[in-house]
Design a protein around this motif. Structure first.
Motif, mmCIF file in Angstrom:
data_model
loop_
_atom_site.group_PDB
_atom_site.id
_atom_site.type_symbol
_atom_site.label_atom_id
_atom_site.label_comp_id
_atom_site.label_asym_id
_atom_site.label_seq_id
_atom_site.Cartn_x
_atom_site.Cartn_y
_atom_site.Cartn_z
ATOM 1 N N VAL A 463 17.645 54.406 65.761
ATOM 2 C CA VAL A 463 17.581 54.312 67.222
ATOM 3 C C VAL A 463 18.133 55.570 67.873
ATOM 4 C CG1 VAL A 463 18.317 52.959 69.214
ATOM 5 C CG2 VAL A 463 17.742 51.810 67.080
ATOM 6 N N THR A 464 19.173 56.156 67.282
ATOM 7 C CA THR A 464 19.692 57.428 67.800
ATOM 8 C C THR A 464 18.620 58.504 67.752
ATOM 9 O OG1 THR A 464 21.932 56.875 67.081
ATOM 10 C CG2 THR A 464 21.467 59.187 67.502
ATOM 11 N N SER A 465 17.881 58.553 66.669
ATOM 12 C CA SER A 465 16.795 59.536 66.562
ATOM 13 C C SER A 465 15.748 59.310 67.649
ATOM 14 C CB SER A 465 16.141 59.436 65.181
ATOM 15 O OG SER A 465 17.055 59.767 64.166
ATOM 16 N N PHE A 466 15.409 58.046 67.883
ATOM 17 C CA PHE A 466 14.416 57.748 68.923
ATOM 18 C C PHE A 466 14.934 58.179 70.298
ATOM 19 C CE2 PHE A 466 12.521 54.925 72.105
ATOM 20 C CZ PHE A 466 11.178 55.147 71.857
ATOM 21 N N VAL A 467 16.215 57.933 70.581
ATOM 22 C CA VAL A 467 16.785 58.325 71.871
ATOM 23 C C VAL A 467 16.773 59.842 72.023
ATOM 24 C CG1 VAL A 467 18.909 58.337 73.250
ATOM 25 C CG2 VAL A 467 18.190 56.254 72.076
ATOM 26 N N LEU A 468 17.183 60.572 70.989
ATOM 27 C CA LEU A 468 17.222 62.029 71.067
ATOM 28 C C LEU A 468 15.827 62.631 71.169
ATOM 29 C CD1 LEU A 468 20.022 62.865 68.463
ATOM 30 C CD2 LEU A 468 20.216 62.630 70.933
ATOM 31 N N GLY A 469 14.833 61.948 70.620
ATOM 32 C CA GLY A 469 13.475 62.474 70.698
ATOM 33 C C GLY A 469 12.745 62.091 71.958
ATOM 34 N N ALA A 579 21.422 63.316 64.556
ATOM 35 C CA ALA A 579 21.619 64.529 65.353
ATOM 36 C C ALA A 579 21.157 65.769 64.588
ATOM 37 C CB ALA A 579 23.087 64.663 65.755
ATOM 38 N N LEU A 580 21.443 65.822 63.279
ATOM 39 C CA LEU A 580 21.013 66.955 62.473
ATOM 40 C C LEU A 580 19.499 67.030 62.386
ATOM 41 C CD1 LEU A 580 21.621 69.293 60.512
ATOM 42 C CD2 LEU A 580 21.742 67.605 58.674
ATOM 43 N N ALA A 581 18.857 65.888 62.132
ATOM 44 C CA ALA A 581 17.398 65.875 62.041
ATOM 45 C C ALA A 581 16.762 66.268 63.362
ATOM 46 C CB ALA A 581 16.918 64.490 61.613
ATOM 47 N N ALA A 582 17.340 65.802 64.479
ATOM 48 C CA ALA A 582 16.789 66.151 65.792
ATOM 49 C C ALA A 582 16.871 67.657 66.030
ATOM 50 C CB ALA A 582 17.536 65.397 66.892
ATOM 51 N N ARG A 583 17.959 68.275 65.623
ATOM 52 C CA ARG A 583 18.101 69.717 65.815
ATOM 53 C C ARG A 583 17.141 70.508 64.936
ATOM 54 N NH1 ARG A 583 23.150 71.572 67.907
ATOM 55 N NH2 ARG A 583 24.420 69.883 68.713
ATOM 56 N N LEU A 584 16.866 69.995 63.737
ATOM 57 C CA LEU A 584 15.970 70.706 62.834
ATOM 58 C C LEU A 584 14.506 70.529 63.211
ATOM 59 C CD1 LEU A 584 17.642 69.984 59.377
ATOM 60 C CD2 LEU A 584 17.652 72.141 60.634
ATOM 61 N N LEU A 585 14.152 69.373 63.758
ATOM 62 C CA LEU A 585 12.750 69.045 63.990
ATOM 63 C C LEU A 585 12.298 69.270 65.426
ATOM 64 C CD1 LEU A 585 12.488 65.773 61.879
ATOM 65 C CD2 LEU A 585 11.951 68.111 61.188
ATOM 66 N N THR A 586 13.213 69.376 66.371
ATOM 67 C CA THR A 586 12.822 69.547 67.768
ATOM 68 C C THR A 586 13.952 70.221 68.511
ATOM 69 O OG1 THR A 586 11.963 68.409 69.725
ATOM 70 C CG2 THR A 586 13.676 67.286 68.494
ATOM 71 N N ARG A 587 13.836 70.269 69.838
ATOM 72 C CA ARG A 587 14.891 70.804 70.699
ATOM 73 C C ARG A 587 15.382 69.676 71.603
ATOM 74 N NH1 ARG A 587 12.286 76.613 72.676
ATOM 75 N NH2 ARG A 587 12.160 77.571 70.600
ATOM 76 N N PRO A 588 16.315 68.877 71.117
ATOM 77 C CA PRO A 588 16.712 67.695 71.893
ATOM 78 C C PRO A 588 17.423 68.030 73.189
ATOM 79 C CG PRO A 588 18.167 68.001 70.011
ATOM 80 C CD PRO A 588 17.057 68.983 69.847
ATOM 81 N N GLY A 589 17.991 69.234 73.311
ATOM 82 C CA GLY A 589 18.683 69.594 74.540
ATOM 83 C C GLY A 589 17.778 70.157 75.612
ATOM 84 N N GLY A 590 16.517 70.408 75.297
ATOM 85 C CA GLY A 590 15.593 70.976 76.268
ATOM 86 C C GLY A 590 14.787 69.911 76.974
ATOM 87 N N PRO A 591 13.913 70.324 77.885
ATOM 88 C CA PRO A 591 13.075 69.352 78.594
ATOM 89 C C PRO A 591 11.981 68.813 77.695
ATOM 90 C CG PRO A 591 12.454 71.573 79.204
ATOM 91 C CD PRO A 591 13.647 71.709 78.309
ATOM 92 N N LEU A 592 11.447 67.674 78.072
ATOM 93 C CA LEU A 592 10.332 67.079 77.340
ATOM 94 C C LEU A 592 9.076 67.907 77.582
ATOM 95 C CD1 LEU A 592 9.530 64.559 75.608
ATOM 96 C CD2 LEU A 592 8.739 63.557 77.750
#
Length: 832
Positions: A463-469, A579-592
């Motif tokens: 669920v954390t991954s879904f929220v970050l994505g 959090a690690l997977a989100a950083r490697l696979l996308t830019r979670p801190g940027g806009p959609l």
């Protein structure tokens, strides 16, 4: 330093970079082969002497990683093509896009009004004027205005004029005429989507041209920006709508543009007339004047008299006579503006009574009544021509268009452009919090089928991954309480159905607390590493405390109690891996943003091994995390069992589709982007993620049951047995997460469901935007939409009376702004 200045300096800069890249390639190739041979030797040794021991299995995995690393961790990237090399493709893209857009705006083969363009401060000299017939064929218009650029009359200039005088039409026809030649390449952009107070012009320009013309991504900008790479004399920048930049920073916008663009760059800026006339360094100021009354009357005569029925010609002659004599001053003043003259002609060609009603309205109630009549008639006729004679469908479409116009006119700091993937900025954050229950339920149900090492921690991490994505760009902090309650309620429902009530309450406290804090700390999880580590640790501690409190309050039960240390370990591992997977696979801190991957054929893409390997490593971390937790809580054999099964299932299942998408995201020859094309590509890739992960996970689990079951039997761990159905459920759950990481479509589906359920927008919102574009109510600039004229947008907005708390997607901005939405009707940050 960036390569700026003359073309000779830029050429020397590119040669220097090429030579450095060639020298670096030698030692990288030697290191690559050394690592590759070492990995191959270790792999051969492991296969030769068997795999019946766990250390030999580790050697096998290590050798496989080294083998892949040798080929992919040291890639060599050349300098990329130069600007001159991509100009032919860029010219083709621009010509194709604006050919379609001219047809959509009714400019292809149209009879346009003559223009008067003079140098400011002079009375008689005209920079260009068509003095022939009273109408100007569109092809001749484009050819004549393009001659201003090709003969260097128009290099750096600001062109201004009153509202509705035809500045945008002039810019489009100038773009069309220049691109048909063989000397210059025009880049037309609307400044309405720029916020000077929040973003540099370089950053905005790079994002806009890359979105509109994806082939420009092939330039591979290094230390310099696309604006600097395109600073050659053959590129002509045409920037329209300086007046549409809102807020107090508008007066400084032209100064920032002047400072950013190279002095030798051809630059044309169009804006409305203002008291403080802007200027460019070394440039000229031109005035686009309104028509004379005689010119307007001549245009009406040529365009309407031969096309309207004989019964309506008397009214047209009355109009022309009133224009020439000035008998109705308000009407003469209004019809000197090309916008209203064009609307009158369009309406009269479809309804012969319009000239009479228009003249009567202006004579009785003034110019404003005539404008209202033209706007209303134009919108109704345009929608009726596409929707047929259904009055219900017409009223509904008109209401939706008015809602969009109303929201796009509300906030003074908002721009006037709209993008489909940014409608989340008008969705309250609590909607995302409540929707978390939909992700928690299947993740928790799946974790109950898994071994102890991958249970609650897996659900929390998923669920954390879904929220970050899916919540990229959304300020989720206000929704933290709602997310916690929704997650706890979802766990209670599923847990009470499958488990005893005490265990369901404990799990609800653990997962609800963790998910609520993930919403609260989302920006920290996407920020710097110390802040991320602190947020992960606080989330684990809060979940452990919630479980301890629940165990202390509830009466003893038969279900096994969760220890605080085990909860802390599971939650920290799950959130950290997410959090690690989100950083490697996308830019979670940027806009959609929508995916830019495309299936179009491109050259020199190379093999997709490196992106597949990177994504596989990030995905396998979840299985290794489960192995660590399982070893710490259930013993070493159980942990190794979990690691073998789930690392090998998770890694390929996620790595293959995600790596392919990253590979397809590489720059190359791509067609110009439109809103519909961007949406369709993003939707297709979302389904590719979901189907790819699901299929690969199921197939991998089936293969593992046949290939490595003997290894697992030797471990002596019988705590669980993975079945193909587990791979299917696992793949479906992770597939949604992967789609949220790589595309904007899952977020868009959630937002459009919220809007459509409240009857604020149609379910097929992207098709409705296309309908308004076909009706010439909206205009399209790349993947962005805006209204044809600000006055038309204001008219539609004035006809909308929203209910209390009602809101629809407002003006868009593509800045990395956070969602301020809390459900209040005030407009959020600009959506571009």
């Amino acid at each position: 330093m960036p390569a700026t200045g003359t073309p000779r300096k830029r050429e020397r800069h590119d040669m220097f970079l090429t030579a450095g890249s060639t020298r670096a390639k030698r030692w990288k190739n030697r290191l690559k082969w050394a690592v590759t041979l070492s990995g191959a030797g270790l792999l051969l040794f492991s296969l030769t002497y068997g795999l019946d021991k766990s250390d030999q299995l580790a050697s096998f995995v290590c050798g496989l990683v080294l083998l892949l690393s040798g080929f992919q961790l040291f890639p060599f990237r050349g300098p990329g093509p130069g600007v001159e090399a991509i100009l032919p493709d860029l010219r083709k893209d621009i010509d194709e896009f604006w050919r379609k857009e001219r047809r959509a705006r009714g400019l292809a083969g149209a009879e346009l009004m003559p223009i008067r363009l003079r140098t400011a401060g002079t009375s008689g000299h005209l920079a260009v004027e068509h003095t022939g017939a009273p109408v100007w064929p569109s092809h001749q218009y484009a050819k004549d205005v393009a001659a201003l650029v090709t003969d260097s009359t128009l290099t750096r200039a600001v062109i201004h004029g009153p509202p509705g005088v035809g500045k945008t039409t002039f810019a489009i026809m100038l773009t069309s005429g220049v691109v048909r030649g063989d000397t210059h390449v025009p880049l037309y952009l609307s400044l309405a989507s720029w916020s000077p107070g929040e973003e540099r012009f370089h950053d905005w320009f790079d994002r806009q041209v890359a979105a509109a013309y994806p082939s420009l991504r092939a330039l591979h900008p290094r230390n310099d920006t696309l604006l600097e790479r395109l600073a050659i004399d053959r590129i002509v920048l045409i920037l329209d709508g300086l007046d549409e930049i809102r807020g107090p920073v508008r007066t400084d916008a032209l100064k920032k543009i002047d400072e950013a663009v190279d002095r030798d760059q051809s630059l044309i800026v169009l804006t409305r007339s203002s008291a403080q006339l802007p200027s460019l360094t070394g440039g000229s100021v031109l005035v686009l004047e309104r028509l004379e009354a005689e010119d307007a009357a001549a245009y009406l005569t040529v365009r309407l008299l031969s096309r309207v029925p004989a019964t309506a010609r008397t009214a047209v002659r009355r109009l022309c006579s009133a224009l020439r004599t000035g008998a109705v001053p308000d009407m003469a003043e209004m019809l000197r503006t090309p916008l209203y003259l064009d609307l009158l002609c369009r309406a009269a060609e479809r309804d012969e009574d319009v000239p009479t009603r228009f003249l009567d309205a202006v004579e009785r109630r003034g110019a404003d009544a005539g404008k209202q009549l033209l706007y209303s008639t134009f919108v109704d006729q345009a929608l009726r021509s596409r929707l047929g004679g259904s009055s219900r469908r017409l009223r509904r479409a008109r209401r939706w268009a008015a809602c969009i116009a109303f929201e796009m006119s509300r906030a003074p700091a908002a721009s006037r452009t709209l993008a489909w993937w940014r409608i989340y900025e008008r969705v309250p954050a609590t909607v995302f919090g409540a929707a978390t229950a939909l992700a928690v339920a299947p993740a928790y149900r799946l974790c109950l089928l898994m071994p102890p090492g991958l249970t609650r921690g897996f659900a929390i991490g998923t669920v954390t991954s879904f929220v970050l994505g899916a919540c990229r760009g959304v300020n989720t902090r206000p929704a933290a309480p709602v997310a916690a309650l929704a997650s706890a309620a979802s766990v209670l429902v599923v847990g009470t159905w499958l488990l005893d009530g005490r265990q369901a309450v404990v799990d609800a406290c653990e997962i609800g607390a963790a998910i609520g804090l993930v919403f609260f700390f989302k920006s920290e999880l996407c920020g710097r590493w110390p802040a991320c580590a602190g947020a992960v640790l606080l989330t684990g501690m809060a979940s452990a405390l919630a479980v301890y409190a629940a165990n202390a309050v509830l009466p003893p039960g038969t279900a096994p109690a969760r220890t605080p240390v085990g909860v802390l370990l599971a939650v920290v591992t799950g959130v950290a891996i997410a959090a690690l997977a989100a950083r490697l696979l996308t830019r979670p801190g940027g806009p959609l943003r929508p995916s830019t991957a495309s299936l179009h054929r491109r050259e020199s893409l190379g093999l997709p091994l490196r992106p597949v390997f990177t994504a596989t490593c990030a995905a396998s971390a979840a299985g290794l995390g489960g192995a660590f937790v399982g070893a710490a809580t259930q013993g070493l054999q159980h942990g190794l069992h979990v690691g073998i099964v789930f690392a090998l299932v998770l890694g390929p299942a996620i790595g293959l589709p995600v790596g392919l998408i990253a590979w397809l995201n590489q720059p190359g020859r791509l067609p110009s982007a439109s809103a519909l094309r961007t949406y369709e590509h993003d939707r297709a890739l979302a389904w590719l993620c979901f189907a790819g992960v699901t299929t690969t996970a199921t197939a991998t689990q089936i293969a593992l049951d046949g290939l490595v079951q003997s290894w697992i039997d030797r471990l002596g761990d019988s705590s669980f047995t993975a079945q193909p159905v587990h791979g299917l459920l696992f793949g479906m759950t992770i597939g949604i997460v992967v789609a949220a990481y790589n595309t904007a479509w899952p977020n868009y589906v959630l937002c459009i469901t919220w809007f459509a359920a409240r009857r604020l927008l149609p379910w097929r919102f992207i098709r409705f935007l296309g309908l308004l574009h076909e009706c010439e109510i909206l205009r399209q600039e790349g993947p962005l939409y805006s209204f044809r004229a600000v006055e038309l947008q204001s008219y539609l907005a004035a006809t909308h009376a929203p209910a209390r708390g009602e809101g629809v997607p407002g003006p868009h901005s593509d800045l990395p702004e956070q969602n301020r939405g809390t459900g209040a009707p005030t407009c959020g940050p600009t959506l571009r």
